[in-house]
Every structure is written in structure tokens, then in C-alpha cells.
Design a protein around this motif. Structure first.
Motif, PDB file in Angstrom:
ATOM      1  N   THR A  16     -54.932   7.115  -1.118  1.00 35.45           N
ATOM      2  CA  THR A  16     -54.269   8.083  -0.241  1.00 35.45           C
ATOM      3  C   THR A  16     -52.768   7.883  -0.284  1.00 35.45           C
ATOM      4  O   THR A  16     -52.001   8.855  -0.340  1.00 35.45           O
ATOM      5  N   LEU A  17     -52.334   6.641  -0.278  1.00 34.65           N
ATOM      6  CA  LEU A  17     -50.897   6.362  -0.355  1.00 34.65           C
ATOM      7  C   LEU A  17     -50.317   6.881  -1.665  1.00 34.65           C
ATOM      8  O   LEU A  17     -49.231   7.483  -1.683  1.00 34.65           O
ATOM      9  N   ARG A  18     -51.033   6.680  -2.769  1.00 35.98           N
ATOM     10  CA  ARG A  18     -50.560   7.202  -4.065  1.00 35.98           C
ATOM     11  C   ARG A  18     -50.526   8.729  -4.037  1.00 35.98           C
ATOM     12  O   ARG A  18     -49.592   9.359  -4.542  1.00 35.98           O
ATOM     13  N   PHE A  19     -51.529   9.356  -3.421  1.00 40.95           N
ATOM     14  CA  PHE A  19     -51.562  10.816  -3.298  1.00 40.95           C
ATOM     15  C   PHE A  19     -50.386  11.305  -2.459  1.00 40.95           C
ATOM     16  O   PHE A  19     -49.720  12.278  -2.818  1.00 40.95           O
ATOM     17  N   TYR A  20     -50.116  10.643  -1.317  1.00 43.42           N
ATOM     18  CA  TYR A  20     -48.981  11.015  -0.479  1.00 43.42           C
ATOM     19  C   TYR A  20     -47.670  10.907  -1.259  1.00 43.42           C
ATOM     20  O   TYR A  20     -46.783  11.736  -1.112  1.00 43.42           O
ATOM     21  N   GLU A  21     -47.566   9.869  -2.090  1.00 40.31           N
ATOM     22  CA  GLU A  21     -46.350   9.719  -2.894  1.00 40.31           C
ATOM     23  C   GLU A  21     -46.235  10.854  -3.910  1.00 40.31           C
ATOM     24  O   GLU A  21     -45.167  11.431  -4.098  1.00 40.31           O
ATOM     25  N   GLU A  22     -47.349  11.206  -4.510  1.00 37.67           N
ATOM     26  CA  GLU A  22     -47.372  12.315  -5.480  1.00 37.67           C
ATOM     27  C   GLU A  22     -46.957  13.635  -4.816  1.00 37.67           C
ATOM     28  O   GLU A  22     -46.262  14.448  -5.418  1.00 37.67           O
ATOM     29  N   LYS A  23     -47.370  13.828  -3.546  1.00 33.19           N
ATOM     30  CA  LYS A  23     -47.033  15.053  -2.799  1.00 33.19           C
ATOM     31  C   LYS A  23     -45.610  15.018  -2.243  1.00 33.19           C
ATOM     32  O   LYS A  23     -45.146  16.002  -1.675  1.00 33.19           O
ATOM     33  N   GLY A  24     -44.922  13.868  -2.356  1.00 32.78           N
ATOM     34  CA  GLY A  24     -43.572  13.758  -1.840  1.00 32.78           C
ATOM     35  C   GLY A  24     -43.497  13.418  -0.362  1.00 32.78           C
ATOM     36  O   GLY A  24     -42.433  13.511   0.248  1.00 32.78           O
ATOM     37  N   LEU A  25     -44.615  13.014   0.222  1.00 36.16           N
ATOM     38  CA  LEU A  25     -44.640  12.663   1.641  1.00 36.16           C
ATOM     39  C   LEU A  25     -44.050  11.277   1.897  1.00 36.16           C
ATOM     40  O   LEU A  25     -43.466  11.024   2.943  1.00 36.16           O
ATOM     41  N   ILE A  26     -44.255  10.373   0.956  1.00 37.09           N
ATOM     42  CA  ILE A  26     -43.693   9.036   1.052  1.00 37.09           C
ATOM     43  C   ILE A  26     -43.041   8.692  -0.277  1.00 37.09           C
ATOM     44  O   ILE A  26     -43.343   9.321  -1.304  1.00 37.09           O
ATOM     45  N   ILE A  27     -42.167   7.712  -0.242  1.00 36.26           N
ATOM     46  CA  ILE A  27     -41.455   7.303  -1.452  1.00 36.26           C
ATOM     47  C   ILE A  27     -41.543   5.789  -1.548  1.00 36.26           C
ATOM     48  O   ILE A  27     -41.235   5.082  -0.584  1.00 36.26           O
ATOM     49  N   SER A  28     -41.980   5.312  -2.702  1.00 34.99           N
ATOM     50  CA  SER A  28     -42.023   3.861  -2.871  1.00 34.99           C
ATOM     51  C   SER A  28     -40.611   3.359  -3.167  1.00 34.99           C
ATOM     52  O   SER A  28     -39.782   4.084  -3.716  1.00 34.99           O
ATOM     53  N   ALA A  29     -40.370   2.127  -2.756  1.00 33.12           N
ATOM     54  CA  ALA A  29     -39.049   1.526  -2.962  1.00 33.12           C
ATOM     55  C   ALA A  29     -38.931   0.912  -4.353  1.00 33.12           C
ATOM     56  O   ALA A  29     -37.837   0.605  -4.799  1.00 33.12           O
TER      57      ALA A  29
END
Length: 142
Positions: A16-29
């Protein structure tokens, strides 16, 4: 904090975290070896995303509530509109609940002879025809 720790603390699977990152909801540092890492504000951001979902916003709508730098940028008018939608849904649900309770206690020989139950059927029928009309207006994707 790496993705495993974020998953553990948030209760969300890493997928889910990877999906959120793909959707632009979160950004990894960045990365620590093969694992994504996130800054300290990630749990608060995930809480904002969860709140938006519980309020009925789509992930795309939630994504638009963040500025390019990741800071929340929530349009109050959108919140007011969603609150009105929720009020409408609540009124419909209360009416449905009350109708079902009546039908459960109704002294009519059968539900089909109960005027209140018949009204519920009418509401359900209107809902079906409304959905059907919406689908016919929506262009099909190929």
C-alpha cells in the motif's frame, strides 16, 4: 524510517505504501539498501490520507489536497461540499434504517402488503434507474 518500520507503525502493508508513492500521495526520502526510507512526517501524512478516505474522498482527490512540496493544501469549499454529501447520505441511511425497522415490526401479513416497505422498494427502484442512467452517460474505455 524505512518502509518496514512505516508499515509496522501505520498498520498498512508495504504494498500500500508503494502504491501511495506511485499515486503521488507520499514521497520517499531515499533508500537504505533496497528499502525505501521516509521522513518523520510520514505517519501524519498517512493519517491525513486515512481521514480523507474515511470522509469519502478518492485517492486522486486526496492527492490534490497536497501542495507539490507535500504540505497539506486543503480547499475548505471542497470540505464543505463533502460534508453536504455526507449529510445527504446520512439522511438517506436514516430513512432506510427507519423503514427497515418498521418493516420488521409491521403487522401486515407480508412485507409486500406493507405500505412503508413498498415505499422502500420504490426508493430502491429509483436508485437503480438513476445508476443505470449514469452508466449509460459515462463513456466506455477501451
Amino acid at each position: 524510517m524505512d518502509i518496514v518500520e512505516v508499515a509496522r507503525r501505520s498498520g498498512l502493508p508495504a504494498s500500500t505504501l508503494r502504491f501511495y508513492e506511485e499515486k503521488g500521495l507520499i514521497i520517499s526520502a531515499g533508500r537504505s539498501g533496497l528499502r525505501r526510507t521516509f521522513d518523520s512526517g510520514i505517519l501524519e501524512r498517512l493519517s491525513l490520507i486515512a481521514l480523507g478516505q474515511r470522509a469519502g474522498f478518492s485517492l486522486d482527490e486526496i492527492a490534490r489536497m497536497f501542495a507539490p512540496n507535500g504540505a497539506p493544501q486543503i480547499d475548505r469549499e471542497i470540505l464543505a461540499t463533502k460534508a453536504e454529501e455526507l449529510d445527504h447520505t446520512i439522511r438517506k441511511l436514516i430513512a432506510m434504517r427507519d423503514g427497515l425497522r418498521h418493516a420488521a415490526r409491521c403487522p401486515a401479513p407480508s412485507h409486500m402488503e406493507c405500505p412503508t416497505f413498498r415505499r422502500l422498494l420504490g426508493v430502491a427502484g429509483k436508485s437503480l434507474s438513476h445508476r443505470s442512467a449514469q452508466k449509460s452517460r459515462t463513456p466506455r474505455r477501451r
